[in-house]
Scaffold this active site. Structure first.
Site, PDB file in Angstrom:
ATOM      1  N   PRO A 317       0.786  -1.237   0.000  1.00 54.20           N
ATOM      2  CA  PRO A 317       0.000   0.000   0.000  1.00 54.20           C
ATOM      3  C   PRO A 317       0.818   1.288   0.000  1.00 54.20           C
ATOM      4  CG  PRO A 317       0.041  -0.928   2.195  1.00 54.20           C
ATOM      5  CD  PRO A 317       0.774  -1.907   1.317  1.00 54.20           C
ATOM      6  N   CYS A 318       1.488   1.557  -1.108  1.00 55.75           N
ATOM      7  CA  CYS A 318       2.250   2.806  -1.192  1.00 55.75           C
ATOM      8  C   CYS A 318       1.326   4.022  -1.199  1.00 55.75           C
ATOM      9  CB  CYS A 318       3.153   2.797  -2.425  1.00 55.75           C
ATOM     10  SG  CYS A 318       2.313   2.485  -3.990  1.00 55.75           S
ATOM     11  N   HIS A 319       0.033   3.809  -1.404  1.00 54.95           N
ATOM     12  CA  HIS A 319      -0.912   4.926  -1.352  1.00 54.95           C
ATOM     13  C   HIS A 319      -1.065   5.468   0.068  1.00 54.95           C
ATOM     14  CE1 HIS A 319      -3.341   1.264  -0.624  1.00 54.95           C
ATOM     15  NE2 HIS A 319      -4.038   2.026   0.190  1.00 54.95           N
TER      16      HIS A 319
END
Length: 353
Positions: A317-319
């Site tokens: 989850p780089c978001h």
């Protein structure tokens, strides 16, 4: 809002260009007709002074607009047009068929309508898709150790040169180099925020990205180099599994993933990805926070590069990484998707901000 809408001129330009990047996130109300549309609507474009932009369907209704009958803004984002779904089923049912525009006419379709629909949804035409599927059949045959001529005939190519050219265009390799080699499989997964491309082998997921991401061709090239393999269209149990898990994610039944992952990166890059996975859903961290978690307190820029090198969107989850000042920062799938994902996760876990 986490994410303020771009200025009106930017949105109007996106409307004129039918930019899919805002689809499902921004809607346009047309004061001269009283309807609201997606920015990708095929209808004739209104004048700037007749447009009003909104960030949700309820906001459009509250402003007195009714939904457009052409672009159907109430339908889920990522839902394929019937013409696309029907022809994709034809490709699956008749994989050996050599398609031409005349075949579409015989089926009652207008070739130009089909071409636009496929370009809009998948980024390539139906006939290009059919050729890729045929080339993929030949690649499958080569991967089993078959001869080039056998693979060519199996794929329905009458010309050896035509088959070689199709493979080279698709993979950048000549057919003989593919003999006996295990291939990665790629297929599309629909989501509420756009079509995604999943690439996997029989054991793990290698790539999951939004299909309209500009850097996707470069990512696929890097993946081929990292795995010393090639990519063909098709399904594996791993793709089926991540599709099911994504469905649960978007419907709010899960926020973590169990699909096995093949992560291609340095030890530091993998440490950064581990830190990303450790961010609780509904929460965010800064690049500095991630650098600290990865054991490199001053390596903020290196963390940003590792974050950008992630080829497994949503799953890693780089978001959930934002700027030190709390602002949204760059996201390969588009800031509007980053905003959507953060809102979605906060809603599922009951966090308000």
């Amino acid at each position: 809002m986490l994410f303020d809408l771009p200025d009106r001129d930017t949105l109007y330009r996106a409307l004129l260009e039918r930019d899919p990047a805002y689809d499902g996130h921004v809607f346009v109300g047309v004061t001269s007709t009283g309807v609201f549309c997606r920015l990708t609507c095929p209808a004739r474009k209104p004048l700037l002074e007749n447009t009003r932009f909104y960030d949700s369907v309820p906001a459009c209704f509250e402003a007195g607009f009714r939904p457009c009958l052409r672009c159907r803004p109430l339908d889920p984002v990522g839902q394929r047009e019937p013409i696309v779904s029907a022809l994709l089923r034809r490709l699956e049912d008749e994989p050996e068929r050599i398609w031409a525009e005349g075949d579409l006419v015989q089926l009652g379709y207008d070739p130009s309508t089909v071409r636009r629909a496929f370009k809009r949804h998948l980024g390539l035409t139906f006939l290009d898709m059919a050729r890729l599927r045929r080339a993929g059949r030949g690649m499958d045959r080569l991967a089993t150790g078959a001869s080039v001529i056998d693979a060519q005939q199996f794929a329905g190519y009458g010309s050896g040169s035509g088959f070689r050219e199709a493979i080279v265009r698709l993979l950048g390799e000549v057919p003989v180099a593919l003999r006996g080699r295990e291939l990665l499989r790629a297929d599309w997964i629909e989501s509420p925020i756009g079509t995604m491309l999943a690439v996997a082998d029989a054991h793990a997921l290698h790539l999951l990205e939004f299909f309209d991401r500009t850097a996707l061709p470069t990512e696929l090239k890097k993946l081929r180099e990292a795995t010393r393999s090639s990519i063909t269209f098709g399904r594996t149990p791993v793709i089926d599994r991540i599709e099911a898990e994504l469905r649960d994610y978007f419907e709010g039944r899960r926020l973590a993933f169990d699909t096995p992952l093949a992560r291609h990166g340095s030890a530091f890059t993998k440490a950064v990805w581990d830190a990303l996975v450790a961010i609780p859903p509904g929460s965010t961290r800064s690049y500095g926070d991630i650098a600290h978690a990865a054991g490199r307190h001053t390596a903020v820029r290196a963390v940003a590069r590792a974050n950008g090198a992630n080829q497994l969107a949503i799953v890693i989850p780089c978001h959930r990484v934002i700027g030190a000042d709390g602002a949204l920062t760059g996201y390969g799938g588009g800031l509007w998707r980053k905003d959507w994902l953060l809102r979605h996760e906060r809603k599922v876990v009951g966090v308000t901000r």
